[in-house]
Structures are given as C-alpha cells and as structure tokens.
Design a protein around this motif. Sequence first.
Motif, PDB file in Angstrom:
ATOM      1  N   THR A  64       0.812  -1.222   0.000  1.00  0.00           N
ATOM      2  CA  THR A  64       0.000   0.000   0.000  1.00  0.00           C
ATOM      3  C   THR A  64       0.848   1.276   0.000  1.00  0.00           C
ATOM      4  O   THR A  64       0.309   2.370   0.191  1.00  0.00           O
ATOM      5  N   LYS A  65       2.142   1.156  -0.229  1.00  0.00           N
ATOM      6  CA  LYS A  65       3.033   2.311  -0.111  1.00  0.00           C
ATOM      7  C   LYS A  65       3.341   2.976  -1.448  1.00  0.00           C
ATOM      8  O   LYS A  65       4.240   3.813  -1.525  1.00  0.00           O
ATOM      9  N   GLY A  66       2.618   2.640  -2.487  1.00  0.00           N
ATOM     10  CA  GLY A  66       2.837   3.311  -3.761  1.00  0.00           C
ATOM     11  C   GLY A  66       2.443   2.443  -4.935  1.00  0.00           C
ATOM     12  O   GLY A  66       2.638   1.224  -4.926  1.00  0.00           O
ATOM     13  N   THR A  67       1.835   3.072  -5.947  1.00  0.00           N
ATOM     14  CA  THR A  67       1.519   2.400  -7.207  1.00  0.00           C
ATOM     15  C   THR A  67       2.075   3.247  -8.347  1.00  0.00           C
ATOM     16  O   THR A  67       2.634   4.323  -8.129  1.00  0.00           O
ATOM     17  N   GLU A  68       1.894   2.772  -9.557  1.00  0.00           N
ATOM     18  CA  GLU A  68       2.369   3.538 -10.707  1.00  0.00           C
ATOM     19  C   GLU A  68       1.653   4.873 -10.837  1.00  0.00           C
ATOM     20  O   GLU A  68       2.179   5.819 -11.431  1.00  0.00           O
ATOM     21  N   GLY A  69       0.450   4.985 -10.242  1.00  0.00           N
ATOM     22  CA  GLY A  69      -0.313   6.214 -10.377  1.00  0.00           C
ATOM     23  C   GLY A  69      -0.470   7.028  -9.105  1.00  0.00           C
ATOM     24  O   GLY A  69      -0.958   8.167  -9.151  1.00  0.00           O
ATOM     25  N   ARG A  70      -0.058   6.471  -7.943  1.00  0.00           N
ATOM     26  CA  ARG A  70      -0.278   7.168  -6.672  1.00  0.00           C
ATOM     27  C   ARG A  70       0.907   6.941  -5.730  1.00  0.00           C
ATOM     28  O   ARG A  70       1.485   5.853  -5.699  1.00  0.00           O
ATOM     29  N   SER A  71       1.197   7.968  -4.946  1.00  0.00           N
ATOM     30  CA  SER A  71       2.211   7.851  -3.906  1.00  0.00           C
ATOM     31  C   SER A  71       1.594   7.252  -2.647  1.00  0.00           C
ATOM     32  O   SER A  71       0.368   7.143  -2.530  1.00  0.00           O
ATOM     33  N   SER A  72       2.447   6.896  -1.700  1.00  0.00           N
ATOM     34  CA  SER A  72       1.972   6.370  -0.420  1.00  0.00           C
ATOM     35  C   SER A  72       1.056   7.370   0.276  1.00  0.00           C
ATOM     36  O   SER A  72       0.005   6.996   0.818  1.00  0.00           O
ATOM     37  N   LEU A  73       1.432   8.655   0.240  1.00  0.00           N
ATOM     38  CA  LEU A  73       0.619   9.691   0.875  1.00  0.00           C
ATOM     39  C   LEU A  73      -0.733   9.830   0.192  1.00  0.00           C
ATOM     40  O   LEU A  73      -1.770   9.965   0.865  1.00  0.00           O
ATOM     41  N   GLU A  74      -0.766   9.784  -1.120  1.00  0.00           N
ATOM     42  CA  GLU A  74      -2.022   9.912  -1.858  1.00  0.00           C
ATOM     43  C   GLU A  74      -2.951   8.737  -1.574  1.00  0.00           C
ATOM     44  O   GLU A  74      -4.173   8.907  -1.459  1.00  0.00           O
ATOM     45  N   ILE A  75      -2.390   7.567  -1.440  1.00  0.00           N
ATOM     46  CA  ILE A  75      -3.201   6.388  -1.108  1.00  0.00           C
ATOM     47  C   ILE A  75      -3.812   6.545   0.281  1.00  0.00           C
ATOM     48  O   ILE A  75      -5.012   6.335   0.483  1.00  0.00           O
ATOM     49  N   LEU A 110     -12.546   0.137  -4.535  1.00  0.00           N
ATOM     50  CA  LEU A 110     -12.249  -1.091  -5.266  1.00  0.00           C
ATOM     51  C   LEU A 110     -11.276  -0.818  -6.411  1.00  0.00           C
ATOM     52  O   LEU A 110     -10.386  -1.629  -6.698  1.00  0.00           O
ATOM     53  N   ARG A 111     -11.422   0.339  -7.060  1.00  0.00           N
ATOM     54  CA  ARG A 111     -10.460   0.706  -8.110  1.00  0.00           C
ATOM     55  C   ARG A 111      -9.063   0.910  -7.519  1.00  0.00           C
ATOM     56  O   ARG A 111      -8.056   0.509  -8.120  1.00  0.00           O
ATOM     57  N   LEU A 112      -9.004   1.520  -6.339  1.00  0.00           N
ATOM     58  CA  LEU A 112      -7.716   1.654  -5.665  1.00  0.00           C
ATOM     59  C   LEU A 112      -7.122   0.279  -5.365  1.00  0.00           C
ATOM     60  O   LEU A 112      -5.909   0.057  -5.551  1.00  0.00           O
ATOM     61  N   SER A 113      -7.953  -0.646  -4.906  1.00  0.00           N
ATOM     62  CA  SER A 113      -7.474  -2.006  -4.622  1.00  0.00           C
ATOM     63  C   SER A 113      -6.905  -2.656  -5.872  1.00  0.00           C
ATOM     64  O   SER A 113      -5.890  -3.366  -5.812  1.00  0.00           O
ATOM     65  N   SER A 114      -7.536  -2.417  -7.002  1.00  0.00           N
ATOM     66  CA  SER A 114      -7.030  -2.949  -8.259  1.00  0.00           C
ATOM     67  C   SER A 114      -5.641  -2.401  -8.566  1.00  0.00           C
ATOM     68  O   SER A 114      -4.746  -3.140  -8.992  1.00  0.00           O
ATOM     69  N   GLU A 115      -5.453  -1.111  -8.342  1.00  0.00           N
ATOM     70  CA  GLU A 115      -4.129  -0.515  -8.563  1.00  0.00           C
ATOM     71  C   GLU A 115      -3.079  -1.165  -7.662  1.00  0.00           C
ATOM     72  O   GLU A 115      -1.962  -1.473  -8.093  1.00  0.00           O
ATOM     73  N   LEU A 116      -3.441  -1.337  -6.395  1.00  0.00           N
ATOM     74  CA  LEU A 116      -2.494  -1.916  -5.447  1.00  0.00           C
ATOM     75  C   LEU A 116      -2.095  -3.330  -5.848  1.00  0.00           C
ATOM     76  O   LEU A 116      -0.921  -3.712  -5.723  1.00  0.00           O
ATOM     77  N   LEU A 117      -3.054  -4.105  -6.303  1.00  0.00           N
ATOM     78  CA  LEU A 117      -2.777  -5.496  -6.656  1.00  0.00           C
ATOM     79  C   LEU A 117      -2.041  -5.619  -7.984  1.00  0.00           C
ATOM     80  O   LEU A 117      -1.227  -6.531  -8.165  1.00  0.00           O
ATOM     81  N   ARG A 118      -2.307  -4.698  -8.904  1.00  0.00           N
ATOM     82  CA  ARG A 118      -1.773  -4.844 -10.259  1.00  0.00           C
ATOM     83  C   ARG A 118      -0.493  -4.054 -10.518  1.00  0.00           C
ATOM     84  O   ARG A 118       0.343  -4.488 -11.322  1.00  0.00           O
ATOM     85  N   SER A 119      -0.327  -2.906  -9.863  1.00  0.00           N
ATOM     86  CA  SER A 119       0.824  -2.064 -10.222  1.00  0.00           C
ATOM     87  C   SER A 119       1.510  -1.432  -9.018  1.00  0.00           C
ATOM     88  O   SER A 119       1.747  -0.228  -8.994  1.00  0.00           O
ATOM     89  N   PRO A 120       1.835  -2.225  -7.983  1.00  0.00           N
ATOM     90  CA  PRO A 120       2.591  -1.651  -6.858  1.00  0.00           C
ATOM     91  C   PRO A 120       4.022  -1.348  -7.299  1.00  0.00           C
ATOM     92  O   PRO A 120       4.574  -2.031  -8.164  1.00  0.00           O
ATOM     93  N   THR A 121       4.612  -0.325  -6.682  1.00  0.00           N
ATOM     94  CA  THR A 121       5.968   0.061  -7.070  1.00  0.00           C
ATOM     95  C   THR A 121       7.026  -0.336  -6.047  1.00  0.00           C
ATOM     96  O   THR A 121       8.218  -0.307  -6.349  1.00  0.00           O
ATOM     97  N   PHE A 122       6.629  -0.680  -4.825  1.00  0.00           N
ATOM     98  CA  PHE A 122       7.571  -1.095  -3.791  1.00  0.00           C
ATOM     99  C   PHE A 122       8.737  -0.113  -3.661  1.00  0.00           C
ATOM    100  O   PHE A 122       9.902  -0.474  -3.923  1.00  0.00           O
ATOM    101  N   PRO A 123       8.478   1.124  -3.284  1.00  0.00           N
ATOM    102  CA  PRO A 123       9.562   2.104  -3.178  1.00  0.00           C
ATOM    103  C   PRO A 123      10.668   1.614  -2.241  1.00  0.00           C
ATOM    104  O   PRO A 123      10.394   1.057  -1.170  1.00  0.00           O
TER     105      PRO A 123
END
Length: 438
Positions: A64-75, A110-123
């Motif tokens: 939950t600490k970052g995706t391709e479209g959102r930072s940890s803070l934005e999440i 649910l869309r956020l959950s999709s981002e987390l599952l599909r495109s996490p960035t693991f900073p």
Amino acid sequence: MTQNVTPSLQKTIHRTVLDNGMVVIAVENPAADIIAARIFINAGSSWESPTQAGLSHLLSAVLTKGTEGRSSLEIAELVESVGATLSTDTTPDYFLLSLKTVSGDFPELLRLSSELLRSPTFPESEVELERRLTLQGIRSQQEQPFTIGYDQMRRAMYPDHPYAYSVLGTEATVSQLTREDLQTYHQTYFRPDRIVISLTGRISPLEATALVESIFGDWQAPTVAVPPLTLTGLKPNPRFLSSIQDTQQSIVMAGYLGPSVLGNDSANPNPRDYAILKLLNTYLGNGLSSRLFVELREKRGLAYDVSAFYPTRLREAAFVVYMGTAPENTAIALKCLQTEVERLSNSTLDEEELQSAKNKLLGQYALGKQTNAQIAQVFGWYEILGLGIDFDTRFTEEVAGISPLEAQEAASRYLTQAYISLVGPSEAIAPLCESVTY
C-alpha cells in the motif's frame, strides 16, 4: 463467465467465475449502508523458499506504499478522506487485502485495490522502513516465552516445511530480502486466476459482479503456469524440546500433528476429522468453562493461563494445549496436561459434555458471521482454501452429528504422539530433560 447460487446464512451466496479466472462471491445485506470486501490471493508464506522466509509479509507491508499512479501519501489520504479502512495481511495459506466503506465510495476504493494489486511500485525507502519494523517484531517475539516455546515446537513438527516458521520470517532471511524479490514474488503469484473477491453489503450480487468485472475484467492471466507447490509429507515424530530462560513462569506445551481442513492427510484420510478436532479443541481449551480451565486452573490452581488451539490449515495442522505455570509446578503441569489429552483417547465423553461443547462451538461460529466484514471473510476464505461456499452448511452439520465414539476414535488417531515444548528457568526445566526417555 459461470455463476452458482447457494442458500446459506438465511441469505443467498452468489459465486461467479469471470473469464479471466477470477472468482467473485457476493452476498447482499442491506441492513447498513456499508460494503466490506475481502480479496484473497492464492499465495502466502507457504510459497516462499526457506531462504526468503518473511517475503510475503514484507510484501503485504509495502503493497500500500505506492503504485504507478499514486504515492503512499495519496493512497493514505484517499482512504482516510472517505472514512474507509484498507489493510493487507498474509498467512501461511493465502494473502489478503481487506476494505470496508460506505456504499457510495465503494467503487473508488475497489479501483484503488485494483491498482495496489496490479501495479505496486515497492519504493526502496518503504521497503527498508518496513524491513526494520519487521526485524523489530521478530526480536520482540524472541523475548516472549510463549512464542519461544511454540516456535521450537513448530520447527520440530514441520521439518523442511514452511509451517515451521512465523510469517514474519527470521532475522537472517528478512535482512537479505530485496525490492527485486518482492517484484518477482508479485509477478509470479498476483494474477487474476489466483484471486477470490468476496463482497457483502448494500449491493446486489449482479451489481457487485458487474462492478468487479468492469474494474478487473481486463486483467489477463499470464500464459506461463505458476510453479507447483511441492511440500514434504509429514508424519508424527514425538520430541521433547526445552529452552532455558530466566522467566517468572514456565510455559508447558503439548502439540499433536492433526488433520488439515481438507482432511486429506495421507496417513488418515477422513474429511470429518477436522470438524471432530475443532470440537475437541473447544471442549478442552475454549473459554472459562473449558475442561482445562476448570480442572487445572479453578480446581487445582496450577495455571496462570491455560488453553488449546487448533488453527485451520490447508495442510496438517498443530493441535496444541498449553499452560503458563509457576516454575515449581512445571512437572505436575506437564503431567496434568498430558493426562487431560489422553483422557480423550482412553474414554468417551458423555453426551452432556459433548453437547455442551457443540453448543459453544456452533454458537461462536454463528457469532463470527454477523457483520459484513465477517461474512465476506468466511466465504472468501472457504473459496480460496478450496472448500467451496457450501462448506458453511457442511461444517455445522458435521459438528452437530459427531458422536462420543467418533470423538474418541479421532483422539486415538491424532492425539497420542506428543511434541513436548518447555520454556522456563533451569531449576524447573533441567530435571525434566534428564528424565526424558524419548
């Protein structure tokens, strides 16, 4: 897309398999304007190599600490701005993402959950932070007598098996984990044909399924198969284990290798045995009216703490009874614990004892399916374990039908070869170690 409808819980459970292999389970419950979802992934610590123990836990902490479209803070701000909850977790048998929010905000979450599952960035910075926190957690566990006792028992009970270790991993393995390890694990196991999404709340099953398909339907499973999970078979191998610690009390444990929830143990294949051992666990150590509490704490005054547990596992599970006692009572506490377990094999429980345990187990089981989150958890859990959503009905029926003779026979099969684990001061533990004839 295939659909199944099963009545249960006085509600209707809708199960749908999307074209990409994802399973959607939906239960409508309009009592409150809340929707809870549990997203299960067929992964977990059992899919780690021994040298990477703790990998799935670290991934859960960083997901939950970052995706391709959102930072940890934005999440975090998105979740908090609507008063929702979102969390991740891992177990030996599955990985879990949980969310709960009001109905109007559910599609966005649910869309956020999709981002987390599909495109996490693991900073990298987040990986390092969570690694340090995990190492602190591991060190903290190593200072707890109960954890020390349980860990040494698991290592003996599960040689060369992932159940031998805490999902946190070890200091040695966690220290070596890298961002690249997280990426590889994620790319291998996070795919739609290994996912179950279970939803409960103010949403119709058709709406729920359509929403999931609109968000996840374009996620296609890779053509490369997931590497098969091959684990060594387990057989009871009784051991006496001890750890000398300068503690105020002794921890006394007796553990037995019990059946999996599927009941498919090679030595004793009987699916009903899981329900029977759940009932015996309730009888022995669940609550203030349990046999161990009444006999060993209330009547004999031996225990600071006494209980039993038998976790639900895809593979052979540990049936454990334990007690915290004064060091001078260590020997008699161990003898009494073993006597109470042996009693289950040597004699049948009377109908009143058995019925009381059934009432307690089934009552607690029903109380565990009251909220939307609990309902979503139960049916998604059954699905990811391969039990099917009708297991809810089958389990209660099996428990209700257990006879005293069946309980005794199951105890004779599983609860006779004990792994003994002791933790405490030398003057309490050493004499017992010298007298062991294992």
